[in-house]
Design a protein around this motif. Structure first.
Motif, PDB file in Angstrom:
ATOM      1  N   TYR A 102      29.469  33.836  38.302  1.00  0.00           N
ATOM      2  CA  TYR A 102      30.619  34.510  38.892  1.00  0.00           C
ATOM      3  C   TYR A 102      30.451  36.021  38.819  1.00  0.00           C
ATOM      4  CZ  TYR A 102      33.031  30.024  38.799  1.00  0.00           C
ATOM      5  OH  TYR A 102      33.397  28.719  39.018  1.00  0.00           O
ATOM      6  N   THR A 103      30.930  36.688  39.875  1.00  0.00           N
ATOM      7  CA  THR A 103      30.884  38.140  39.972  1.00  0.00           C
ATOM      8  C   THR A 103      32.299  38.672  40.138  1.00  0.00           C
ATOM      9  OG1 THR A 103      28.697  38.108  40.979  1.00  0.00           O
ATOM     10  CG2 THR A 103      30.000  40.086  41.310  1.00  0.00           C
ATOM     11  N   MET A 104      32.643  39.706  39.363  1.00  0.00           N
ATOM     12  CA  MET A 104      33.976  40.299  39.430  1.00  0.00           C
ATOM     13  C   MET A 104      34.099  41.152  40.688  1.00  0.00           C
ATOM     14  SD  MET A 104      36.911  40.544  37.694  1.00  0.00           S
ATOM     15  CE  MET A 104      36.531  40.263  35.960  1.00  0.00           C
ATOM     16  N   ILE A 105      35.043  40.817  41.559  1.00  0.00           N
ATOM     17  CA  ILE A 105      35.281  41.626  42.758  1.00  0.00           C
ATOM     18  C   ILE A 105      36.717  42.126  42.832  1.00  0.00           C
ATOM     19  CG2 ILE A 105      33.471  40.472  44.096  1.00  0.00           C
ATOM     20  CD1 ILE A 105      35.725  38.929  45.536  1.00  0.00           C
ATOM     21  N   GLY A 106      37.573  41.713  41.871  1.00  0.00           N
ATOM     22  CA  GLY A 106      38.979  42.106  41.882  1.00  0.00           C
ATOM     23  C   GLY A 106      39.408  42.670  40.540  1.00  0.00           C
ATOM     24  N   ASP A 107      40.723  42.771  40.350  1.00  0.00           N
ATOM     25  CA  ASP A 107      41.297  43.441  39.185  1.00  0.00           C
ATOM     26  C   ASP A 107      41.863  42.467  38.158  1.00  0.00           C
ATOM     27  OD1 ASP A 107      40.722  46.050  39.847  1.00  0.00           O
ATOM     28  OD2 ASP A 107      42.612  46.400  40.884  1.00  0.00           O
ATOM     29  N   ALA A 108      41.025  41.599  37.625  1.00  0.00           N
ATOM     30  CA  ALA A 108      41.471  40.765  36.515  1.00  0.00           C
ATOM     31  C   ALA A 108      41.648  41.623  35.268  1.00  0.00           C
ATOM     32  CB  ALA A 108      40.447  39.665  36.245  1.00  0.00           C
ATOM     33  N   ASP A 109      42.593  41.283  34.404  1.00  0.00           N
ATOM     34  CA  ASP A 109      42.755  41.962  33.123  1.00  0.00           C
ATOM     35  C   ASP A 109      41.659  41.511  32.162  1.00  0.00           C
ATOM     36  OD1 ASP A 109      44.969  43.358  33.928  1.00  0.00           O
ATOM     37  OD2 ASP A 109      46.415  42.218  32.755  1.00  0.00           O
ATOM     38  N   PRO A 110      41.342  42.346  31.159  1.00  0.00           N
ATOM     39  CA  PRO A 110      40.358  41.919  30.162  1.00  0.00           C
ATOM     40  C   PRO A 110      40.926  40.822  29.260  1.00  0.00           C
ATOM     41  CG  PRO A 110      41.256  44.075  29.589  1.00  0.00           C
ATOM     42  CD  PRO A 110      41.790  43.737  30.943  1.00  0.00           C
ATOM     43  N   LEU A 111      40.128  39.818  29.019  1.00  0.00           N
ATOM     44  CA  LEU A 111      40.542  38.703  28.180  1.00  0.00           C
ATOM     45  C   LEU A 111      40.836  39.187  26.759  1.00  0.00           C
ATOM     46  CD1 LEU A 111      40.799  35.538  28.262  1.00  0.00           C
ATOM     47  CD2 LEU A 111      38.492  35.487  27.294  1.00  0.00           C
ATOM     48  N   ASN A 112      41.963  38.728  26.205  1.00  0.00           N
ATOM     49  CA  ASN A 112      42.359  38.950  24.804  1.00  0.00           C
ATOM     50  C   ASN A 112      42.957  40.325  24.522  1.00  0.00           C
ATOM     51  OD1 ASN A 112      41.464  36.359  24.043  1.00  0.00           O
ATOM     52  ND2 ASN A 112      39.366  37.123  23.732  1.00  0.00           N
ATOM     53  N   ASP A 113      42.967  41.242  25.475  1.00  0.00           N
ATOM     54  CA  ASP A 113      43.637  42.528  25.232  1.00  0.00           C
ATOM     55  C   ASP A 113      45.126  42.260  25.034  1.00  0.00           C
ATOM     56  OD1 ASP A 113      45.008  45.083  25.679  1.00  0.00           O
ATOM     57  OD2 ASP A 113      43.111  45.828  26.466  1.00  0.00           O
ATOM     58  N   VAL A 114      45.698  42.799  23.957  1.00  0.00           N
ATOM     59  CA  VAL A 114      47.107  42.523  23.655  1.00  0.00           C
ATOM     60  C   VAL A 114      48.035  43.040  24.739  1.00  0.00           C
ATOM     61  CG1 VAL A 114      46.785  42.426  21.152  1.00  0.00           C
ATOM     62  CG2 VAL A 114      47.309  44.625  22.250  1.00  0.00           C
ATOM     63  N   CYS A 115      47.544  43.976  25.559  1.00  0.00           N
ATOM     64  CA  CYS A 115      48.370  44.505  26.642  1.00  0.00           C
ATOM     65  C   CYS A 115      48.072  43.859  27.990  1.00  0.00           C
ATOM     66  CB  CYS A 115      48.202  46.021  26.744  1.00  0.00           C
ATOM     67  SG  CYS A 115      48.860  46.937  25.340  1.00  0.00           S
ATOM     68  N   SER A 116      47.147  42.900  28.030  1.00  0.00           N
ATOM     69  CA  SER A 116      46.905  42.184  29.281  1.00  0.00           C
ATOM     70  C   SER A 116      48.105  41.327  29.627  1.00  0.00           C
ATOM     71  CB  SER A 116      45.656  41.302  29.159  1.00  0.00           C
ATOM     72  OG  SER A 116      44.488  42.086  29.108  1.00  0.00           O
ATOM     73  N   ASN A 117      48.389  41.245  30.914  1.00  0.00           N
ATOM     74  CA  ASN A 117      49.529  40.467  31.383  1.00  0.00           C
ATOM     75  C   ASN A 117      49.182  38.977  31.316  1.00  0.00           C
ATOM     76  OD1 ASN A 117      51.543  39.180  32.903  1.00  0.00           O
ATOM     77  ND2 ASN A 117      51.751  40.911  34.308  1.00  0.00           N
ATOM     78  N   PRO A 118      49.942  38.186  30.557  1.00  0.00           N
ATOM     79  CA  PRO A 118      49.596  36.762  30.427  1.00  0.00           C
ATOM     80  C   PRO A 118      49.703  35.978  31.722  1.00  0.00           C
ATOM     81  CG  PRO A 118      51.739  37.230  29.437  1.00  0.00           C
ATOM     82  CD  PRO A 118      51.130  38.554  29.766  1.00  0.00           C
ATOM     83  N   THR A 119      50.374  36.535  32.730  1.00  0.00           N
ATOM     84  CA  THR A 119      50.484  35.841  34.013  1.00  0.00           C
ATOM     85  C   THR A 119      49.388  36.259  34.986  1.00  0.00           C
ATOM     86  OG1 THR A 119      51.965  37.497  35.003  1.00  0.00           O
ATOM     87  CG2 THR A 119      52.985  35.738  33.704  1.00  0.00           C
ATOM     88  N   ARG A 120      48.590  37.285  34.608  1.00  0.00           N
ATOM     89  CA  ARG A 120      47.500  37.746  35.481  1.00  0.00           C
ATOM     90  C   ARG A 120      46.232  36.982  35.186  1.00  0.00           C
ATOM     91  NH1 ARG A 120      47.411  42.989  38.067  1.00  0.00           N
ATOM     92  NH2 ARG A 120      45.155  42.943  37.816  1.00  0.00           N
ATOM     93  N   ASN A 121      45.329  36.978  36.161  1.00  0.00           N
ATOM     94  CA  ASN A 121      43.994  36.477  35.903  1.00  0.00           C
ATOM     95  C   ASN A 121      43.317  37.344  34.848  1.00  0.00           C
ATOM     96  OD1 ASN A 121      44.111  34.453  37.903  1.00  0.00           O
ATOM     97  ND2 ASN A 121      43.661  35.961  39.488  1.00  0.00           N
ATOM     98  N   GLN A 122      42.539  36.709  33.976  1.00  0.00           N
ATOM     99  CA  GLN A 122      41.841  37.429  32.918  1.00  0.00           C
ATOM    100  C   GLN A 122      40.405  36.935  32.823  1.00  0.00           C
ATOM    101  OE1 GLN A 122      43.923  37.557  29.145  1.00  0.00           O
ATOM    102  NE2 GLN A 122      45.930  37.599  30.150  1.00  0.00           N
TER     103      GLN A 122
END
Length: 537
Positions: free
Chosen positions: A230-250
């Protein structure tokens, strides 16, 4: 090796402290871990010394600007009465900007009537707040229409011709003045197409392939290859960051980044991000992940998880936003794992602890991103930061690079050179599902065994790049082809003996930015102090 800052006179001390306070704006004193008197660590073998006079590189990574959007008419500004004034020097080199034909008979059509030309149009300072444009990986490619560059309103403008708007030296006055006094490029590109996260991954790793530990499905955030990678082409949040949105892709990335190489060679470095210290309370009472500030575009959170430079790589992440144990730790190993608040940068430098390599991300309201920031608030941050650095004893060994994560989809008339190909499902530069042929694509990260990683069509859109240093060539326009990974290429050459990241990173094929310097000539007057509000001298 880190040098200690000497405040030779009370006047120098006061100037530096005032510069620090101004640069930090609403941010208050950061809280460090309780133990600030740890014993000195055991002596280490000496780190490699830089091969140029640059002992401190500060990379300021701003948001969402194409070259034409900020420099299309450089160095000619309209200069209406009552606006910041800019008059270019008589010997200013020409840039690949707007021609008369592009300004008056542009090939882009106005979506309102489908026939009339949608010509570029000037925005003045009162119009600094604009809408965010469509800067998706696929839509940016379609906008170029296989080189005709005539589908921007339809595909990056959400059906509006606002994407054709540009600013001149009456609004982005400081950037134009920096270009006059130092060096700029008119031929630098995003490493690949797409939004913020691919841009920052390219800046620190030169590699967007190798997405692992996917949660929430990721959907449009990644492109899949036939080998299952898989290649990142969009704006997923970083996995496990306490400020990542739990409803967003990570997601999380495999493979090395420049921080790993710097660590291995014992070079001090850090990523400094606005809003990263969750203990700080802003003047408006906000704190934690919701710390916020207000600019011309309104109030927005200071920290945006998908802008976190090193948060996607487990080796360099600080997912809990742990604080450094002391000011002296900043730049070295410790609880913060080289990831700090933006305020920590100014605190460390003022205390005489200036890392060799520093990556700066402004608080969101000052990062220049259309929709929630603007070029005037961005100007305030840039000028305060550069004024501060110019007031330190380190300036004669420092270089500041200002560049951008993506173009936001703002119109740029230059078709980028295809340095890497792809035939992934999201590609569309040379035809449906195609950006050249996959047979010549760079490989993916090593552990995948992927000889041709898809979803990395690049170079992407043209973006501003400035080098600000007393070693920078003056009033110089670099026409060499560079990209975001040219910065890590320079870091590798200057501190790491030319080592490259490998694993298909673009740093191996990128040009450096060395040509923007003149290392035979330290300029006697290599400082330019500007007004942070007007951008004028």
């Amino acid at each position: 090796m880190t040098q200690k800052l000497r405040l030779d006179t009370p006047r120098k001390a006061l100037a530096i402290l005032l510069g620090l306070a101004t640069a930090l704006g609403p941010i208050t004193t950061p809280g460090f871990a309780a133990d600030t008197k740890k014993p000195a660590p055991a002596a280490k073998p000496p780190a490699l010394q830089p091969t140029t006079p640059i002992q401190h590189l500060v990379v300021i990574f701003q948001e969402n600007v194409s070259f034409d959007h900020y420099f299309g008419t450089y160095p000619f500004a309209k200069n209406p009465k009552g606006q910041s004034k800019f008059i270019g020097a008589a010997n200013t080199p020409a840039v690949n900007g707007y021609t008369s034909a592009l300004l008056t008979n542009n090939p882009n059509l106005n979506p309102a009537n489908g026939a009339a030309a949608s010509n570029p149009f000037r925005l003045d300072p009162s119009q600094a707040v604009t809408s965010d444009q469509d800067h998706g990986y696929t839509d940016e490619q379609i906008a170029f229409d296989m080189g005709l560059a005539d589908l921007f309103p339809l595909h990056t403008g959400f059906g509006s011709n606002e994407t054709m708007a540009y600013f001149d030296g009456n609004t982005v006055t400081a950037l134009w003045n920096y270009a006059q006094f130092f060096a700029m490029s008119d031929n630098s590109y995003g490493t690949t197409f797409g939004p913020s996260t691919p841009g920052l991954l390219n800046l620190v790793a030169g590699q967007t392939n190798g997405v692992v530990n996917i949660i929430n499905g990721l959907g449009d955030e990644v492109s899949g290859g036939p080998d299952g990678s898989y290649t990142m082409i969009g704006d997923a949040d970083p996995l496990n960051d306490v400020c990542s949105n739990p409803t967003r892709n990570q997601g999380q990335m495999a493979g090395p980044n420049i921080g790993d190489l710097l660590n291995a060679s014992r070079i001090t470095w850090g990523g400094f991000m606005g809003g990263f210290n969750l203990q700080t309370i802003n003047p408006n009472g906000s704190t934690g992940c919701a710390r916020s500030s207000t600019g011309l575009a309104g109030t927005t959170n200071d920290y945006i998880a998908h802008h976190s430079f090193f948060g996607y790589h487990p080796s360099t992440a600080n997912p809990t936003h742990a604080r450094p144990a002391s000011i002296a730790e900043i730049g070295d190993a410790g609880p913060a794992n080289h990831q700090y608040d933006l305020a920590d940068f100014f605190t460390a430098v003022s205390a005489g602890n200036f890392p060799a390599v520093s990556f700066l991300k402004a608080s969101a309201y000052q990062d220049g991103h259309a929709g929630y920031s603007d070029p005037l608030d961005e100007q305030t941050f840039l000028v305060n930061t550069i004024n501060f650095l110019e007031g330190t004893p380190y300036w004669n060994s420092t270089a500041v690079v200002v560049l951008y994560d993506d173009s936001d989809g703002w119109y740029d008339h230059v078709m980028p050179p295809i340095m890497n190909t792809s035939t992934g499902p999201a590609d569309a530069l040379t035809g449906p599902g195609a950006c050249g042929t996959a047979a010549t694509a760079l490989p993916g990260v090593n552990f995948m065994g992927n000889p041709h990683a898809l979803g990395r069509c690049g170079y992407g859109m043209r973006q501003p790049l400035l080098v600000i240093s007393p070693w920078a060539r003056q009033n110089f326009v670099d026409h060499s082809v560079t990209d975001q990974t040219s910065i890590i290429h320079f870091i590798e050459d200057n501190w790491l003996g030319g080592q490259r990241l490998g694993s298909g990173s673009f740093d191996g094929i990128a040009n450096s930015i060395t040509q923007m310097f003149n290392f035979k000539n330290l300029r006697n007057n290599g400082t330019l102090i500007l007004n942070p509000t007007t951008g004028e001298k």
